[in-house]
Design an enzyme around this catalytic site. Sequence first.
Site, PDB file in Angstrom:
ATOM      1  N   LYS A  35       0.854  -1.194   0.000  1.00  0.00           N
ATOM      2  CA  LYS A  35       0.000   0.000   0.000  1.00  0.00           C
ATOM      3  C   LYS A  35       0.884   1.236   0.000  1.00  0.00           C
ATOM      4  CE  LYS A  35       0.759   1.747   4.287  1.00  0.00           C
ATOM      5  NZ  LYS A  35       1.291   3.092   4.538  1.00  0.00           N
TER       6      LYS A  35
ATOM      7  N   ASP B 187      -2.922  -1.082   9.696  1.00  0.00           N
ATOM      8  CA  ASP B 187      -2.949  -1.207   8.235  1.00  0.00           C
ATOM      9  C   ASP B 187      -3.487  -2.550   7.753  1.00  0.00           C
ATOM     10  OD1 ASP B 187      -1.872   1.321   7.930  1.00  0.00           O
ATOM     11  OD2 ASP B 187       0.190   0.610   7.669  1.00  0.00           O
TER      12      ASP B 187
END
Length: 311
Positions: free
Chosen positions: A10, A146
């Site tokens: 990401k 996350d």
Amino acid sequence: MKITAKAWAKTNLHLGVGPAHDDGFHELMTVFQTIDLFDTVTLTTLDEELVEEGSVVKQLSVTGARGVPEDASNLAWRAVDALVKRRAEKTPLSAVSLHISKGIPVAGGMAGGSADAAATLRAVDAWIGPFGEDTLLEVAAELGSDVPFCLLGGTMRGTGRGEQLVDMLTRGKLHWVVAAMAHGLSTPEVFKKHDELNPESHMDISDLSAALLTGNTAEVGQWLHNDLTSAALSLRPELRSVLQEGIRSGAHAGIVSGSGPTTVFLCESEHKAQDVKEALIDAGQVYAAYTATGPAASTADQRGAHILTVS
């Protein structure tokens, strides 16, 4: 049984950092996007060995990167233990081994460890599930801020610690260059430095949201932002020249990814991204550079962590 799952890296198109809560975590306003660098996790059952109590993980190995823990401190190992505890039946299970193949820069602000945890949750779900998406997301949030995004993927707005997620509409693909450094940065250390510097918080993503809807790369680049930049540059001053080189060589914009030290550069096209990558490597300031596109995956069932093979 052998199960292999895959999860994407990401980056943060926006990372606004608000004040810290009593638990030490900061209020975040972030825009996540997956890019098509990835790790895979392979879970193999050791059927000759049954485990009645304690961790079912008996071995963890890593290829593709140095310095990744191969013990119970690894987030993938912890993901197995956390999901196994959610079983309704408490019968003995086969022991398992885990193998992580790394393609995401380590300690680089690209959620490599979180991606491994997300892939592992998918693998365990395929092994002894189904647990249901709500349970997977709950366990993911317990493992790290996350991990829920790595489980779901795409482009999403994250609030709270980053674990409260809402899909965002985007148009087209974005072309990125990812510049990795030889040595990582500790996320807690970066946040500690951020608190010392106490820069202004940027919690408004309305301009970025509008730009993402246009599919205009230059507009998106105009609104990329990371509140942790000053902290990362304070700890690693050499990142400033990396960012300057990326812009000089033709990127629309460059930012520190997450807590760094990886930097990402938004480019107009795949061809321009290749030019920027080569310029960064030629300048000798980065350990490695890659081109990537985001959001990763072209099908809905592959946008987040997903199963590759079961045998």
